[in-house]
Design an enzyme around this catalytic site. Sequence first.
Site, PDB file in Angstrom:
ATOM      1  N   ARG A 100       0.823  -1.222   0.000  1.00 41.67           N
ATOM      2  CA  ARG A 100       0.000   0.000   0.000  1.00 41.67           C
ATOM      3  C   ARG A 100       0.862   1.280   0.000  1.00 41.67           C
ATOM      4  O   ARG A 100       0.488   2.293   0.599  1.00 41.67           O
ATOM      5  CB  ARG A 100      -0.933   0.052   1.210  1.00 41.67           C
ATOM      6  CG  ARG A 100      -1.859  -1.135   1.371  1.00 41.67           C
ATOM      7  CD  ARG A 100      -2.924  -1.178   0.308  1.00 41.67           C
ATOM      8  NE  ARG A 100      -3.970  -2.111   0.684  1.00 41.67           N
ATOM      9  CZ  ARG A 100      -3.966  -3.411   0.376  1.00 41.67           C
ATOM     10  NH1 ARG A 100      -2.961  -3.936  -0.324  1.00 41.67           N
ATOM     11  NH2 ARG A 100      -4.966  -4.176   0.772  1.00 41.67           N
ATOM     12  N   CYS A 135     -10.823  -1.092   3.415  1.00 47.75           N
ATOM     13  CA  CYS A 135     -10.267  -1.230   4.762  1.00 47.75           C
ATOM     14  C   CYS A 135      -9.757   0.119   5.235  1.00 47.75           C
ATOM     15  O   CYS A 135      -9.046   0.816   4.511  1.00 47.75           O
ATOM     16  CB  CYS A 135      -9.127  -2.245   4.758  1.00 47.75           C
ATOM     17  SG  CYS A 135      -9.729  -3.935   4.616  1.00 47.75           S
TER      18      CYS A 135
HETATM   19  P1  FAD Z   1      -8.345   8.032  -4.381  1.00 49.41           P
HETATM   20  O1  FAD Z   1      -9.063   7.406  -3.245  1.00 49.41           O
HETATM   21  O2  FAD Z   1      -9.049   9.061  -5.165  1.00 49.41           O
HETATM   22  O3  FAD Z   1      -6.952   8.618  -3.860  1.00 49.41           O
HETATM   23  C1  FAD Z   1      -6.117   7.884  -2.988  1.00 49.41           C
HETATM   24  C2  FAD Z   1      -4.765   8.586  -2.885  1.00 49.41           C
HETATM   25  O4  FAD Z   1      -4.101   8.514  -4.158  1.00 49.41           O
HETATM   26  C3  FAD Z   1      -4.871  10.077  -2.558  1.00 49.41           C
HETATM   27  O5  FAD Z   1      -3.771  10.423  -1.750  1.00 49.41           O
HETATM   28  C4  FAD Z   1      -4.766  10.747  -3.921  1.00 49.41           C
HETATM   29  O6  FAD Z   1      -4.261  12.063  -3.859  1.00 49.41           O
HETATM   30  C5  FAD Z   1      -3.792   9.825  -4.626  1.00 49.41           C
HETATM   31  N1  FAD Z   1      -3.982   9.842  -6.083  1.00 49.41           N
HETATM   32  C6  FAD Z   1      -5.096   9.447  -6.757  1.00 49.41           C
HETATM   33  N2  FAD Z   1      -4.890   9.576  -8.079  1.00 49.41           N
HETATM   34  C7  FAD Z   1      -3.639  10.050  -8.240  1.00 49.41           C
HETATM   35  C8  FAD Z   1      -2.852  10.408  -9.373  1.00 49.41           C
HETATM   36  N3  FAD Z   1      -3.309  10.304 -10.626  1.00 49.41           N
HETATM   37  N4  FAD Z   1      -1.597  10.880  -9.168  1.00 49.41           N
HETATM   38  C9  FAD Z   1      -1.104  10.996  -7.917  1.00 49.41           C
HETATM   39  N5  FAD Z   1      -1.796  10.697  -6.802  1.00 49.41           N
HETATM   40  C10 FAD Z   1      -3.051  10.225  -6.971  1.00 49.41           C
HETATM   41  N6  FAD Z   1      -7.567  -1.196  -1.766  1.00 49.41           N
HETATM   42  C11 FAD Z   1      -6.687  -2.216  -1.892  1.00 49.41           C
HETATM   43  O7  FAD Z   1      -5.466  -1.971  -1.986  1.00 49.41           O
HETATM   44  N7  FAD Z   1      -7.109  -3.523  -1.891  1.00 49.41           N
HETATM   45  C12 FAD Z   1      -8.416  -3.830  -1.816  1.00 49.41           C
HETATM   46  O8  FAD Z   1      -8.743  -5.016  -1.828  1.00 49.41           O
HETATM   47  C13 FAD Z   1      -9.365  -2.778  -1.736  1.00 49.41           C
HETATM   48  N8  FAD Z   1     -10.697  -3.044  -1.676  1.00 49.41           N
HETATM   49  C14 FAD Z   1     -11.576  -2.015  -1.626  1.00 49.41           C
HETATM   50  C15 FAD Z   1     -12.950  -2.308  -1.618  1.00 49.41           C
HETATM   51  C16 FAD Z   1     -13.877  -1.281  -1.576  1.00 49.41           C
HETATM   52  C17 FAD Z   1     -15.351  -1.616  -1.585  1.00 49.41           C
HETATM   53  C18 FAD Z   1     -13.446   0.082  -1.554  1.00 49.41           C
HETATM   54  C19 FAD Z   1     -14.439   1.204  -1.532  1.00 49.41           C
HETATM   55  C20 FAD Z   1     -12.093   0.381  -1.555  1.00 49.41           C
HETATM   56  C21 FAD Z   1     -11.147  -0.660  -1.587  1.00 49.41           C
HETATM   57  N9  FAD Z   1      -9.775  -0.416  -1.578  1.00 49.41           N
HETATM   58  C22 FAD Z   1      -8.886  -1.450  -1.702  1.00 49.41           C
HETATM   59  C23 FAD Z   1      -9.271   0.966  -1.389  1.00 49.41           C
HETATM   60  C24 FAD Z   1      -9.045   1.758  -2.686  1.00 49.41           C
HETATM   61  O9  FAD Z   1      -9.826   1.229  -3.768  1.00 49.41           O
HETATM   62  C25 FAD Z   1      -7.569   1.777  -3.085  1.00 49.41           C
HETATM   63  O10 FAD Z   1      -6.776   2.397  -2.092  1.00 49.41           O
HETATM   64  C26 FAD Z   1      -7.319   2.520  -4.407  1.00 49.41           C
HETATM   65  O11 FAD Z   1      -5.970   2.389  -4.777  1.00 49.41           O
HETATM   66  C27 FAD Z   1      -7.682   3.996  -4.352  1.00 49.41           C
HETATM   67  O12 FAD Z   1      -7.701   4.474  -5.688  1.00 49.41           O
HETATM   68  P2  FAD Z   1      -8.570   5.725  -6.126  1.00 49.41           P
HETATM   69  O13 FAD Z   1      -8.378   5.899  -7.581  1.00 49.41           O
HETATM   70  O14 FAD Z   1      -9.959   5.599  -5.645  1.00 49.41           O
HETATM   71  O15 FAD Z   1      -7.788   6.878  -5.357  1.00 49.41           O
HETATM   72  N1  EPU Z   2     -10.941 -11.851  10.080  1.00 52.59           N
HETATM   73  C1  EPU Z   2     -11.701 -11.983  11.208  1.00 52.59           C
HETATM   74  N2  EPU Z   2     -12.641 -11.020  11.466  1.00 52.59           N
HETATM   75  C2  EPU Z   2     -12.842  -9.957  10.658  1.00 52.59           C
HETATM   76  C3  EPU Z   2     -12.056  -9.825   9.494  1.00 52.59           C
HETATM   77  C4  EPU Z   2     -11.101 -10.799   9.219  1.00 52.59           C
HETATM   78  O1  EPU Z   2     -11.526 -12.906  11.972  1.00 52.59           O
HETATM   79  O2  EPU Z   2     -13.705  -9.149  10.957  1.00 52.59           O
HETATM   80  C5  EPU Z   2      -9.949 -12.899   9.773  1.00 52.59           C
HETATM   81  C6  EPU Z   2     -10.379 -13.724   8.548  1.00 52.59           C
HETATM   82  O3  EPU Z   2     -11.249 -14.766   8.932  1.00 52.59           O
HETATM   83  C7  EPU Z   2      -9.051 -14.208   8.019  1.00 52.59           C
HETATM   84  C8  EPU Z   2      -8.080 -13.064   8.364  1.00 52.59           C
HETATM   85  O4  EPU Z   2      -8.713 -12.310   9.419  1.00 52.59           O
HETATM   86  O5  EPU Z   2      -8.645 -15.354   8.702  1.00 52.59           O
HETATM   87  C9  EPU Z   2      -7.770 -12.186   7.169  1.00 52.59           C
HETATM   88  O6  EPU Z   2      -8.977 -11.618   6.673  1.00 52.59           O
HETATM   89  P1  EPU Z   2      -9.183 -11.236   5.134  1.00 52.59           P
HETATM   90  O7  EPU Z   2      -8.895 -12.415   4.275  1.00 52.59           O
HETATM   91  O8  EPU Z   2     -10.486 -10.553   4.993  1.00 52.59           O
HETATM   92  O9  EPU Z   2      -7.992 -10.240   4.828  1.00 52.59           O
HETATM   93  P2  EPU Z   2      -7.618  -8.878   5.501  1.00 52.59           P
HETATM   94  O10 EPU Z   2      -6.176  -8.958   5.837  1.00 52.59           O
HETATM   95  O11 EPU Z   2      -8.530  -8.493   6.603  1.00 52.59           O
HETATM   96  C10 EPU Z   2      -6.842  -7.804   3.275  1.00 52.59           C
HETATM   97  C11 EPU Z   2      -6.836  -6.429   2.697  1.00 52.59           C
HETATM   98  C12 EPU Z   2      -8.075  -6.177   1.867  1.00 52.59           C
HETATM   99  C13 EPU Z   2      -8.204  -7.224   0.779  1.00 52.59           C
HETATM  100  C14 EPU Z   2      -8.267  -8.596   1.458  1.00 52.59           C
HETATM  101  C15 EPU Z   2      -8.354  -9.747   0.451  1.00 52.59           C
HETATM  102  C16 EPU Z   2      -5.652  -4.848   4.109  1.00 52.59           C
HETATM  103  C17 EPU Z   2      -5.773  -3.801   5.150  1.00 52.59           C
HETATM  104  N3  EPU Z   2      -6.779  -5.440   3.754  1.00 52.59           N
HETATM  105  O12 EPU Z   2      -7.846  -7.859   4.278  1.00 52.59           O
HETATM  106  O13 EPU Z   2      -7.881  -4.901   1.235  1.00 52.59           O
HETATM  107  O14 EPU Z   2      -9.340  -7.000  -0.015  1.00 52.59           O
HETATM  108  O15 EPU Z   2      -7.065  -8.777   2.241  1.00 52.59           O
HETATM  109  O16 EPU Z   2      -7.081 -10.080   0.009  1.00 52.59           O
HETATM  110  O17 EPU Z   2      -4.569  -5.118   3.626  1.00 52.59           O
HETATM  111  C18 EPU Z   2      -8.261  -2.557   1.400  1.00 52.59           C
HETATM  112  O18 EPU Z   2      -7.033  -2.444   1.448  1.00 52.59           O
HETATM  113  O19 EPU Z   2      -9.036  -1.567   1.399  1.00 52.59           O
HETATM  114  C19 EPU Z   2      -8.832  -3.903   1.365  1.00 52.59           C
HETATM  115  C20 EPU Z   2     -10.137  -4.116   1.396  1.00 52.59           C
END
Ligand code: FAD
Ligand code: EPU
Length: 283
Positions: A161, A208
């Site tokens: 990240r 998250c």
């Molecule tokens: P924004 O939220 O608009 O911006 C995030 C940051 O990036 C800000 O600091 C912004 O200034 C900067 N930024 C954006 N665009 C640019 C650019 N062109 N140049 C320079 N800086 C820029 N994240 C994960 O990593 N894994 C996940 O599994 C995951 N699951 C998600 C699920 C849901 C339902 C939601 C709502 C979010 C999830 N996220 C996840 C979080 C999010 O999607 C990521 O962090 C994503 O990378 C953010 O991208 P964005 O385009 O929405 O950026």
């Molecule tokens: N768990 C619990 N309780 C909870 C949540 C998770 O017990 O409420 C346990 C699960 O059962 C599992 C472990 O924790 O054993 C890991 O959970 P999960 O697989 O959901 O992964 P996570 O580490 O909680 C990460 C990323 C997610 C990404 C998922 C899938 C981060 C902070 N989160 O979650 O990314 O989608 O893995 O790979 O790294 C995001 O970054 O916004 C995000 C959603």
Amino acid sequence: MPVDSAPAKVRTVALSDFTTLKVGGPAELWEVDDEQGLKDATSEPYRVLGGGSNLLVSDAGVAERVIRLGRAFNDVRAFGERHDAWLGAATPLPGLVRRAQRAGLSGLEGLLGVPAVLGGAVAMNAGTRFGELSDTLQEVEVFVDGAFERLPADRLELSYRRAVFPPGAIVTRARLRLTRSDPDAVARRLEAVDGARKGQPKVKSAGCAFQNPAGDSAGRLIDEAGLKGLRVGDAMVAHEHGNFILNLGAATATDVRTLIAEVQSSLAARGVELELEWRLWGF
Ligand code: FAD
Ligand code: EPU
């Protein structure tokens, strides 16, 4: 550059309309489609908005200009069968993931379900345990100090990240290298990622809220601390996954910020320091 001269479109907006969490106050939005637009927009202090899926914006909004890349930077339709391609930073990731699968290109499967645009995914090095954007990223084009510059991915200190850019750099394009694969094999990998995400809530959130501490899951720790369902106004720790903070409908940014602080202090009392993954604007 993408198009002939196109002046930046400038308007005042509520940032709640541009974030997945649906909170956030007013700002001046500069939508830019070319180099001149970028030059004009960056002449005063600014922030860069991608898909707004990792942002908590204050109820008072932000004083700086908010720059968003326009359609000229969205290459989702142009993304074909090339395994090594430059793509505009406004290209939505979900569309890229789907098109790569159809073309039999592997490398983006781990990003299924990340509702970002490419620039934001690069800036955050978005990913899951199935893969991160850095797995495919070769090079970026940034607009910085009034000019475009190319930076190889190994200059960006990419890790969990995290990506490091020169101050003020706007990611405008990224070169991704995918590998050729059987579309069915890509589909099977997508199914595995989809399966792992099944337990995540569907309500308005920004994914998250906290980064995972090394070797653990913040969601698991929040769950273990009994904080699921904890609520401030309409902001709530999700029952489905402890690391998702939801907007149940009418949450304010202040509600969300207060809830974050409560979660952090409860975890601190148990010896765990939780670091925010979300970017805070205007606090
Ligand atoms: P924004 O939220 O608009 O911006 C995030 C940051 O990036 C800000 O600091 C912004 O200034 C900067 N930024 C954006 N665009 C640019 C650019 N062109 N140049 C320079 N800086 C820029 N994240 C994960 O990593 N894994 C996940 O599994 C995951 N699951 C998600 C699920 C849901 C339902 C939601 C709502 C979010 C999830 N996220 C996840 C979080 C999010 O999607 C990521 O962090 C994503 O990378 C953010 O991208 P964005 O385009 O929405 O950026
Ligand atoms: N768990 C619990 N309780 C909870 C949540 C998770 O017990 O409420 C346990 C699960 O059962 C599992 C472990 O924790 O054993 C890991 O959970 P999960 O697989 O959901 O992964 P996570 O580490 O909680 C990460 C990323 C997610 C990404 C998922 C899938 C981060 C902070 N989160 O979650 O990314 O989608 O893995 O790979 O790294 C995001 O970054 O916004 C995000 C959603």
